[in-house]
Design a protein around this motif. Sequence first.
Motif, mmCIF file in Angstrom:
data_model
loop_
_atom_site.group_PDB
_atom_site.id
_atom_site.type_symbol
_atom_site.label_atom_id
_atom_site.label_comp_id
_atom_site.label_asym_id
_atom_site.label_seq_id
_atom_site.Cartn_x
_atom_site.Cartn_y
_atom_site.Cartn_z
ATOM 1 N N ALA A 1 113.675 1.172 -15.080
ATOM 2 C CA ALA A 1 114.242 2.029 -14.016
ATOM 3 C C ALA A 1 115.583 2.593 -14.455
ATOM 4 N N ARG A 2 116.414 1.746 -15.091
ATOM 5 C CA ARG A 2 117.707 2.233 -15.548
ATOM 6 C C ARG A 2 117.548 3.288 -16.641
ATOM 7 N N LEU A 3 116.609 3.079 -17.539
ATOM 8 C CA LEU A 3 116.385 4.041 -18.606
ATOM 9 C C LEU A 3 115.899 5.377 -18.043
ATOM 10 N N GLU A 4 115.019 5.311 -17.033
ATOM 11 C CA GLU A 4 114.538 6.559 -16.426
ATOM 12 C C GLU A 4 115.688 7.277 -15.719
ATOM 13 N N ALA A 5 116.577 6.534 -15.057
ATOM 14 C CA ALA A 5 117.735 7.155 -14.389
ATOM 15 C C ALA A 5 118.654 7.798 -15.421
ATOM 16 N N GLN A 6 118.853 7.090 -16.531
ATOM 17 C CA GLN A 6 119.697 7.633 -17.587
ATOM 18 C C GLN A 6 119.074 8.903 -18.173
ATOM 19 N N ALA A 7 117.742 8.888 -18.306
ATOM 20 C CA ALA A 7 117.065 10.065 -18.858
ATOM 21 C C ALA A 7 117.238 11.261 -17.940
ATOM 22 N N ARG A 8 117.154 11.008 -16.616
ATOM 23 C CA ARG A 8 117.353 12.119 -15.674
ATOM 24 C C ARG A 8 118.783 12.623 -15.745
ATOM 25 N N GLU A 9 119.749 11.689 -15.849
ATOM 26 C CA GLU A 9 121.155 12.100 -15.936
ATOM 27 C C GLU A 9 121.389 12.923 -17.210
ATOM 28 N N ILE A 10 120.773 12.514 -18.310
ATOM 29 C CA ILE A 10 120.938 13.243 -19.569
ATOM 30 C C ILE A 10 120.322 14.639 -19.453
ATOM 31 N N ALA A 11 119.190 14.727 -18.797
ATOM 32 C CA ALA A 11 118.547 16.035 -18.635
ATOM 33 C C ALA A 11 119.425 16.951 -17.795
ATOM 34 N N ASP A 12 120.015 16.391 -16.735
ATOM 35 C CA ASP A 12 120.884 17.203 -15.881
ATOM 36 C C ASP A 12 122.110 17.660 -16.664
ATOM 37 N N LEU A 13 122.694 16.784 -17.508
ATOM 38 C CA LEU A 13 123.863 17.156 -18.307
ATOM 39 C C LEU A 13 123.512 18.257 -19.300
ATOM 40 N N ARG A 14 122.303 18.209 -19.869
ATOM 41 C CA ARG A 14 121.878 19.234 -20.810
ATOM 42 C C ARG A 14 121.784 20.600 -20.123
ATOM 43 N N LYS A 15 121.220 20.565 -18.920
ATOM 44 C CA LYS A 15 121.110 21.839 -18.180
ATOM 45 C C LYS A 15 122.489 22.390 -17.872
ATOM 46 N N LEU A 16 123.425 21.498 -17.515
ATOM 47 C CA LEU A 16 124.784 21.950 -17.201
ATOM 48 C C LEU A 16 125.458 22.529 -18.433
ATOM 49 N N VAL A 17 125.282 21.905 -19.578
ATOM 50 C CA VAL A 17 125.894 22.383 -20.826
ATOM 51 C C VAL A 17 125.317 23.740 -21.193
ATOM 52 N N GLU A 18 123.964 23.845 -21.044
ATOM 53 C CA GLU A 18 123.323 25.117 -21.394
ATOM 54 C C GLU A 18 123.834 26.234 -20.481
ATOM 55 N N THR A 19 124.072 25.946 -19.210
ATOM 56 C CA THR A 19 124.568 26.967 -18.268
ATOM 57 C C THR A 19 125.968 27.395 -18.657
ATOM 58 N N LEU A 20 126.799 26.429 -19.037
ATOM 59 C CA LEU A 20 128.159 26.732 -19.404
ATOM 60 C C LEU A 20 128.231 27.563 -20.676
ATOM 61 N N LEU A 21 127.292 27.407 -21.566
ATOM 62 C CA LEU A 21 127.327 28.111 -22.844
ATOM 63 C C LEU A 21 126.762 29.516 -22.739
ATOM 64 N N GLU A 22 126.134 29.843 -21.680
ATOM 65 C CA GLU A 22 125.560 31.189 -21.560
ATOM 66 C C GLU A 22 126.640 32.206 -21.263
#
Length: 407
Positions: free
Chosen positions: A386-407
Amino acid sequence: MTRLAACGLCALGLALPAAAQDTFTSGVTISDSDSAEADLFVTDVSVLDGETCIGNGCVSDETFGSDVTLKLRDATPSLTFIDSSSPPFPDRDWKLVVNDPDSGGLERFSIKDGETGNIPFTVTGGAQESALVLSGSNVGLGTSLPQKALHMVATNSPTIRLELDASALTPRIFDLYLAPGGFVVHDELAGTFPFRVNAEAPTYALSVFGDGEIGIGPSAAAAPLHVQRDDGTARVLVENTGGDPGVAREMFNMTNNGGSYFTLDNTDSGTTWFFNHENAAPNRFIIADAVADGPEMSLSADGVLTVPGGFVVGSTTLNVPDYVFAPEYDLTPLSEVSAFIAENRHLPDVPSAAQIARDGLDMTDMQMRHLKKIEELTLYTLAQEARLEAQAREIADLRKLVETLLE
């Protein structure tokens, strides 16, 4: 009265005068001399028509009852049978003795062996009615109508005594008697009752057959000792009721100069089990059924237990640890588990090597402890997942945020 009749009466002790010596051509001699010669000597057939008294105690006015024909009256009355035969024909003499003075004053009627002086047969005074009766080929003791070859009757425990007297190396006295409860063998000197058959014991309760086999119940034994019942009560009980308490004792022993086994046979289901001491190396203890597919279990002398099939333990007292999955179960944090392992060098709720060495290993309890740890490990793994899945979701959200900032 003829002279012959007069001679007979004189010989019988009656007071009749006799001539000094009268000789008859028929062979009768009467003498009143005091010599060793007989006062009456008859060489021909003698007939006495009347009651007779013989002996020094007879008197001239001797009386006879209606049931008396011949009297022997003397201080020591006796009757001797002298056989004048010569060997090889039997020639032993016998004597009928009454109250023999050699008996120490015993009142008795006896038959005495004239050669040895032994008295093989005696009836003492006061013997009961029908003490000894011969009827046909049957002997009665206490009964006038014996129904068997030997028939004994008494109002209180008819008894036969077998005795080795004091002259024997080891005196023994055994009584065989009929008590109200049954037939009993009593060791008189020891005061014990080594054998008893209760009244109304069933047929074939105990049998010793011609080949030496013993049956308890069956009409024919199929083994040296065969116990059989037809009412569901057949069993063997070995019970010790004395001795020092708390002492281990051998209660059952099977000894053979090779392998040995005993059988459990279910005649209803047709199944058979053998408990076998193997007859060849490594001489294992084996449990097997009647199917020739090898043993179902074997135990070596080294303590190695082999079960080719499964091993199932079931009990209503088993505490199966499904409670681990209950919402209220308090799962120990891994940090505490780590600290416990660091201090004790074994898992919590699992016995240490030292405990097992001291107390042995309870396989059922250990299986339940193992299952509990597996279930706890499953919970730890699921929590980690469960913790790993939560971390994976958090990492995915951070990636989307980084990609938005770089556009």
